[in-house]
Design an enzyme around this catalytic site. Structure first.
Site, short mmCIF file in Angstrom:
data_model
loop_
_atom_site.label_atom_id
_atom_site.label_comp_id
_atom_site.label_asym_id
_atom_site.label_seq_id
_atom_site.Cartn_x
_atom_site.Cartn_y
_atom_site.Cartn_z
N ASP A 1 -2.79 1.49 3.39
CA ASP A 1 -1.65 0.98 2.62
C ASP A 1 -0.91 -0.02 3.50
OD1 ASP A 1 0.31 1.27 0.24
OD2 ASP A 1 1.59 1.59 2.00
N GLU B 1 -6.22 -2.04 -0.72
CA GLU B 1 -5.75 -2.41 -2.05
C GLU B 1 -6.09 -3.88 -2.32
OE1 GLU B 1 -1.70 -0.21 -3.11
OE2 GLU B 1 -1.63 -1.14 -1.14
N ASP C 1 4.25 6.06 2.17
CA ASP C 1 3.10 5.20 2.47
C ASP C 1 1.84 6.01 2.72
OD1 ASP C 1 4.76 3.06 2.19
OD2 ASP C 1 5.14 2.82 4.34
#
Length: 429
Positions: free
Chosen positions: A183, A267, A369
């Site tokens: 992340d 991501e 996170d």
């Protein structure tokens, strides 16, 4: 396996001036060829690399400054432009400026580049028309040279060799079955699903104040003056220092991730869209004033996102993964920060703050996170086991140049574009 080696050059005054002229010739060829392509497209025609290369050979007879530059460097400029137009479209390719774009040119034939080691610290390479150039050996080449690129960064010149190191990718990773979700954030650059953070402050507070001072000094100078050039050099030097720190952090983080895990999940962030500027809207009741729309705070967020170098970390990890057998994939980032990794309940209220995630359904409490990184890993494992069409997995594939192919077919059916009378007056190379 192809890899890169970059070294700092030690050019003589004559070599540096000649390299500037070569870079200027390549920039002129790029801009003229791009203008030619756009005019053809505007008038319904099409022109490609082979036609422009033929015109370039004819132009070198009439212009001495073009004949002075190595021919392969100019041809590589046309090849790069052809690939850029095929990938992004003719109208989306940018012009090259003498101020914004540093000179750079490539020698594609590595077999004709002779390299000798002078001593423990210095070596030299023989480049076409430049002759022998000295460079500082900071690491061995480690393979066969395929091409060489000469570029200038600030006051210094560098040479980058594309090397075939002969290393084959491993069949299995050293830690089979291991995986990690990543992340990327503003407070912490990289947060792993196992609870470990990778973070570094690239620009210290004192350097930020110096940058603002240098920017104010640059704004007060007159365009084209020597004082402005010195002020711009101070700003650029500080930016390069911060950029080197960012690059070093990305390389070290990528090494840790690639050597420790068989599967690394990122991501699929659209950083360009996330950092788009908010246009202020004028206030109809107050002439000259604007409505409050959060443009100032959005500008600060954009700077923070770009400062962290999210894409650089992912790019470095993909490069390092070739040597370790690591699989690097990207998953849809939707709802990863609002989903509980224990009960899979989705609720935006569970994200109490930037650092706290408190599930409203099961009461699970965790760092926000880390919770998001675990959701990313879960989605990545499912995606890696059963890849579905329409979701980007692994390295990004190049766009299909359907429009370019259709243009070639149309040109072949109607005859060569240059034979059309309505295309007269188009600049030639």
């Amino acid at each position: 396996m192809l890899t890169g080696r970059k070294y700092r050059l030690d050019l003589t005054q004559e070599q540096a001036e000649f390299a500037e002229r070569i870079g200027g010739a390549c920039r002129s060829v790029w801009n003229t060829a791009l203008e030619q392509r756009q005019i053809y497209r505007r008038r319904g025609g099409w022109i490609g690399y082979h036609d422009q290369a033929r015109q370039l050979a004819e132009a070198k007879v009439d212009f001495e400054w073009l004949a002075e530059a190595p021919g392969h460097c100019l041809q590589q400029t046309l090849i790069d432009l052809d690939q850029a137009c095929a990938r992004h479209g003719t109208w989306n390719v940018r012009w090259k400026s003498r101020v914004r774009n540093a000179p750079s040119f490539r020698f594609p034939e590595g077999g004709k580049i002779a390299i000798q080691r002078l001593n423990r610290r210095w070596g030299r390479a023989k480049l076409p028309k430049l002759g022998w150039v000295r460079f500082r050996i900071t690491r061995p080449l480690g393979g066969k040279v395929k091409s060489a690129t000469v570029s200038r960064d600030g006051e210094h010149w560098y040479i980058s060799f594309l090397v075939e190191d002969g290393i084959a990718p491993p069949e299995r990773h050293a830690s089979p079955g291991s995986g990690v979700g990543i992340d990327r954030g503003v407070v912490k650059v990289v947060t792993r699903s196992d609870g470990i953070f990778h973070h570094q402050v690239f620009a210290r507070d004192r350097e930020v104040e110096h940058a603002k001072k240098f920017q104010r000094g640059l704004a007060r100078t007159k365009k084209g003056s020597q004082r402005r050039k010195r002020a711009a050099a101070r700003v650029a030097d500080l930016a390069r220092k911060v950029g080197r720190r960012r690059q070093d952090f990305a390389a070290k983080t990528a090494h840790t991730l690639a050597t420790s895990f068989e599967l690394v999940v990122f991501e699929a962030l659209a950083t360009k869209n996330m950092t788009a500027a908010v246009e202020p809207k004028p206030d109809p009741e107050r002439p000259g004033a604007f409505l409050p729309n959060g443009a100032a705070s959005k500008s600060g967020l954009n700077r923070s996102i770009l400062d962290k170098g999210w894409h650089r970390v992912e790019l470095a990890t993909r490069s390092k993964a070739r040597y370790t057998g690591t699989h690097v994939i990207s998953v849809d980032p939707a709802y990863t920060s609002q989903t509980c990794n224990v009960c899979t309940a989705v609720d935006r209220k569970s994200r109490e703050s930037q650092a706290v995630f408190w599930c409203t359904a099961c009461g699970h409490i965790e760092h926000a996170d880390v919770n998001a990184a675990k959701n990313i890993l879960t989605a990545g494992r499912a995606e890696h086991a059963q890849p579905r069409p329409g979701v980007r997995v692994g390295a990004r594939k190049p766009r299909d140049s359907v429009g370019r192919k259709a243009n070639r077919q149309a040109t072949a059916a109607q005859g060569h574009a240059t034979a059309s009378p309505e295309l007269a007056g188009i600049p030639r190379l």
